[in-house]
Design an enzyme around this catalytic site. Structure first.
Site, PDB file in Angstrom:
ATOM      1  N   GLU A 183     105.551  41.070  98.026  1.00 50.60           N
ATOM      2  CA  GLU A 183     104.480  41.509  98.926  1.00 50.60           C
ATOM      3  C   GLU A 183     103.989  42.912  98.622  1.00 50.60           C
ATOM      4  OE1 GLU A 183     106.416  40.923 102.892  1.00 50.60           O
ATOM      5  OE2 GLU A 183     104.428  40.230 103.440  1.00 50.60           O
ATOM      6  N   HIS A 198     121.336  25.219  87.939  1.00 48.85           N
ATOM      7  CA  HIS A 198     120.582  23.958  87.987  1.00 48.85           C
ATOM      8  C   HIS A 198     119.132  24.139  87.539  1.00 48.85           C
ATOM      9  CE1 HIS A 198     123.948  21.916  89.751  1.00 48.85           C
ATOM     10  NE2 HIS A 198     124.073  22.903  90.628  1.00 48.85           N
ATOM     11  N   TRP A 203      90.012  38.553 107.119  1.00 50.92           N
ATOM     12  CA  TRP A 203      90.968  38.054 106.128  1.00 50.92           C
ATOM     13  C   TRP A 203      90.326  36.782 105.584  1.00 50.92           C
ATOM     14  CZ3 TRP A 203      94.248  33.624 105.731  1.00 50.92           C
ATOM     15  CH2 TRP A 203      95.153  33.698 104.655  1.00 50.92           C
ATOM     16  N   ASN A 219      86.913  34.210 114.260  1.00 53.88           N
ATOM     17  CA  ASN A 219      88.261  34.182 113.696  1.00 53.88           C
ATOM     18  C   ASN A 219      88.731  32.740 113.747  1.00 53.88           C
ATOM     19  OD1 ASN A 219      90.970  34.473 113.047  1.00 53.88           O
ATOM     20  ND2 ASN A 219      91.527  35.052 115.139  1.00 53.88           N
ATOM     21  N   LYS A 228      98.556  41.006 108.474  1.00 52.73           N
ATOM     22  CA  LYS A 228      99.783  41.015 109.267  1.00 52.73           C
ATOM     23  C   LYS A 228      99.963  39.701 110.017  1.00 52.73           C
ATOM     24  CE  LYS A 228     103.320  43.208 111.071  1.00 52.73           C
ATOM     25  NZ  LYS A 228     104.493  43.162 110.196  1.00 52.73           N
TER      26      LYS A 228
HETATM   27  C1  AGP Z   1     106.618  39.392 106.070  1.00 53.56           C
HETATM   28  O1  AGP Z   1     106.824  40.574 105.416  1.00 53.56           O
HETATM   29  C2  AGP Z   1     105.280  38.843 106.098  1.00 53.56           C
HETATM   30  N1  AGP Z   1     104.220  39.699 105.996  1.00 53.56           N
HETATM   31  C3  AGP Z   1     105.072  37.450 106.619  1.00 53.56           C
HETATM   32  O2  AGP Z   1     105.839  36.604 105.831  1.00 53.56           O
HETATM   33  C4  AGP Z   1     105.366  37.199 108.100  1.00 53.56           C
HETATM   34  O3  AGP Z   1     106.729  37.306 108.340  1.00 53.56           O
HETATM   35  C5  AGP Z   1     104.834  35.811 108.476  1.00 53.56           C
HETATM   36  O4  AGP Z   1     103.451  35.774 108.275  1.00 53.56           O
HETATM   37  C6  AGP Z   1     105.164  35.418 109.891  1.00 53.56           C
HETATM   38  O5  AGP Z   1     104.576  36.272 110.818  1.00 53.56           O
HETATM   39  P1  AGP Z   1     105.013  36.245 112.320  1.00 53.56           P
HETATM   40  O6  AGP Z   1     106.440  36.617 112.377  1.00 53.56           O
HETATM   41  O7  AGP Z   1     104.139  37.258 112.998  1.00 53.56           O
HETATM   42  O8  AGP Z   1     104.777  34.860 112.832  1.00 53.56           O
END
Ligand code: AGP
Length: 604
Positions: free
Chosen positions: A486, A502, A74, A98, A602
């Site tokens: 998304e 507002h 990523w 990473n 993810k």
């Molecule tokens: C939600 O659809 C996302 N892809 C993203 O906002 C996600 O919820 C966020 O990155 C937090 O991830 P986590 O719950 O694994 O910490």
């Protein structure tokens, strides 16, 4: 961030590294690569884009060896092309990483002064050069690791191999996760247990500051002080099955449909269905005396926290603050002594959330986490862990993790409300009894076979979509807009409906779709006025409501979706479903990569 894998053994590693990377693709899919050592030389294969591209590249050539490292990226530093794809190689060294090497600019300049120019835009390449330089200067791998780790700053999980020492894999961890799986005459490394569970279930986790020298037979682990240290070997709970979509087209669709079931499991893990008794794990403090609750999370998990604020304040009368993880530790928050901080994370690995959690711990907070991955770093570093039993969530867009988080948080708020005497037993039973019906209420929405076709076609051709909600459903408006952005790449914004006047109302012009999350609750009259204001400016309304709400507003709406009536405290859980479905069906109309949308991962 990124996923990393390493294998050292006696059999060919390439295909097994690829298979492990597939289990890590949720961590990034901008590019991928694998290196092995073959005949005392580093061999490498890389491809931009998803792992399937790397798989094709691998089919075109031969990459063999019994030691190897792999990476799925990523992108942080440098565009996602082949040149910037890991592993990075310098001399006889290959590295996957990473995290972020924070002082890479300075290190780059030091190399440039010596006439060594980097070939990539990444922060990682300097690590390969440093390791190579130290080894060429005659250092053994152990000395090289000590020198390297004293030179680099930042967050990292690193795997390093060198052609001159093909019998060792070198690993280091700071902030980014790294696990070792112990095989029989083989050792495996990966960003998490899920990547390795199909290879061996015997897992040990490196702690922050640890580094390790790994041969095919053993892992010698050192701590920050360079002392040899034992890290326990646990039997992982992570599934060794390869996830599949079953009868669904996408993981997102499958996970949306799994909600009735996983909500049922999660609720049953906290509430005895026969006696109605709620049992939460032990806390290191008494909820009776809790002066304040701080909730910290990112993205969808943050919206779960926003809903929970309403619940904790209304039902348990606990002053509750909700913070975005990436902001929390930079604003010098006032953390009351003996207060509790709750960290919500599906993955349990979001770096901002983890860093916020460490900050809260350093500032004397009792640490509670709510995670879907029980062996994650955030869970391992908590005083009390609450679990959602959503099962692996593969789609980047979170759905079932969100609703199971909500179920857990509501159960907790009800229980604490009862303990603190702020919620009558009658009210508590009414909420919890209704909550036990949630799986069948959600299942009924699926079998209602609502027509998402026409509205999603319309949304798919829109430039902007506005989501409005009030009170406890304001966060659901935010979540609806996030889901749409998304997976469909359409610009969407969620607002507290009363806030429109507002400023944001300036966005409204003829035809702009406005999704109203409007159950017939204590905020309904106000929400209807906001709906009328939007209509007066030419908006076309998608109304999500129940019988009573629809009776009052159906003429104003272009599209109407009927939800069952539930206790108003439960509406955020129920109304999550239509906003997820709206996003999913709109993305299908647009033909986007629903499970792996562009630029996302993810776990970041
Ligand atoms: C939600 O659809 C996302 N892809 C993203 O906002 C996600 O919820 C966020 O990155 C937090 O991830 P986590 O719950 O694994 O910490």
């Amino acid at each position: 961030m990124c996923g990393i894998v390493g294998i050292i053994g006696t059999e060919s590693v390439t295909q097994r590294i690829l298979a492990a990377l597939k289990r890590l693709e949720y961590r990034g899919y901008d590019s991928a690569g694998i290196s092995t050592i073959n005949k005392q030389k580093i061999a490498r294969c890389r491809a931009a884009g998803k792992l399937s591209n790397l798989e094709q590249e691998l089919n075109n050539g031969t990459l063999s060896g019994t030691i190897g490292i792999g990476h799925t990226r990523w992108a942080t530093h440098g565009v996602p092309n082949v040149e910037n794809a890991h592993p990075h190689v310098a001399g006889k060294v290959a590295v996957v990483h990473n995290g972020i090497i924070e002082n890479y600019q300075q290190l780059k300049e030091e190399f440039a002064d010596k006439g060594v120019l980097m070939q990539t835009e990444t922060d990682t390449e300097v690590v390969a050069h440093l390791a190579s330089q130290y080894l060429e200067a005659g250092m053994q791998p152990t000395e090289m690791m000590q020198a390297l780790l004293s030179k680099i700053r930042g967050a990292f999980a690193l795997l390093i191999m060198t052609a001159d020492h093909p019998d060792v894999l070198l690993a280091a961890r700071k902030s980014s996760p790294l696990a070792i799986a112990h095989g029989d005459g083989e050792m495996f490394l990966g960003s998490d247990a899920l990547a390795l569970a199909h290879l061996s279930r015997k897992i040990s986790y490196l702690e922050d500051g640890d580094w390790a020298i790994i041969t095919k037979d053993e892992a010698k682990i050192y701590n920050l002080e360079n002392e040899v240290i034992d890290r326990p070997i646990l039997i992982t709970e992570a599934s060794d099955k390869t996830p599949d979509k079953g009868k669904y087209r996408h993981y997102m669709e499958k996970e949306i449909h799994e909600q009735p079931e996983v909500i049922g499991y999660t609720l049953a893990s906290y509430r005895n269905p026969t006696t109605g008794k709620i049992t939460l794990p032990d806390f290191a403090f008494s909820p009776l005396k809790l002066p304040k609750l701080t909730i910290v999370a990112a993205g969808t998990s943050f919206y779960a926290g926003m809903v929970a604020k309403y619940w904790f304040e209304k039902l348990a009368r606990i002053p509750t603050e909700v913070d975005i993880a990436s902001e929390f530790r930079y604003r010098n928050p006032v953390l009351i002594e003996n207060g509790a901080s709750l960290f919500i994370s599906q993955s349990g690995e979001s770096l901002d959330t983890l860093m916020a959690q460490r900050y809260a711990r350093d500032n004397g907070q009792n640490i509670i986490s709510l995670v879907n991955v029980p062996e994650s770093t955030i869970a391992r570093e908590s005083d009390t862990v609450l679990r959602t039993l959503a099962g692996p969530e593969i789609s980047v867009a979170s759905t079932k993790a969100f609703t199971t988080q909500l179920i857990t948080l509501l159960t907790m708020a009800v229980h604490w409300g009862q303990l603190r005497g702020t919620l009558s037993d009658e009210m508590a039973s009414s909420i919890m009894d209704n909550l036990t019906e949630m799986p069948s209420l959600l299942a009924a929405i699926f079998s209602d076979d609502l027509d998402w076709g026409s509205v999603s076609k319309e949304l798919a051709s829109s430039r902007d979509v506005i989501y409005l909600g009030r009170g406890i459903n304001f966060p659901i408006a935010l979540e609806g807009a996030l889901k749409l952005k998304e997976v469909s790449y359409i610009h969407a914004e969620g607002y507290a409906a009363g806030e429109m006047k507002h400023g944001p109302i300036a966005l409204l012009e003829k035809g702009v779709p406005v999704v109203m999350v409007a159950p017939h609750d204590e905020w309904f009259e106000k929400t209807s006025s906001n709906l009328k204001e939007a209509l007066a400016r030419g908006a076309r309304v998608v109304l999500l409501s129940d019988d009573k709400g629809i009776e009052k507003l159906h003429e104003a709406a272009t599209w109407v979706f009927r939800m069952p009536e539930v206790h108003q405290m439960l509406t955020p859980i129920l109304y999550s479903l239509p906003v997820q479905l709206l996003a999913y069906h709109t993305a299908r109309q647009k033909g986007t990569e629903i499970d792996q949308p562009r630029n996302l991962a993810k776990s970041v």
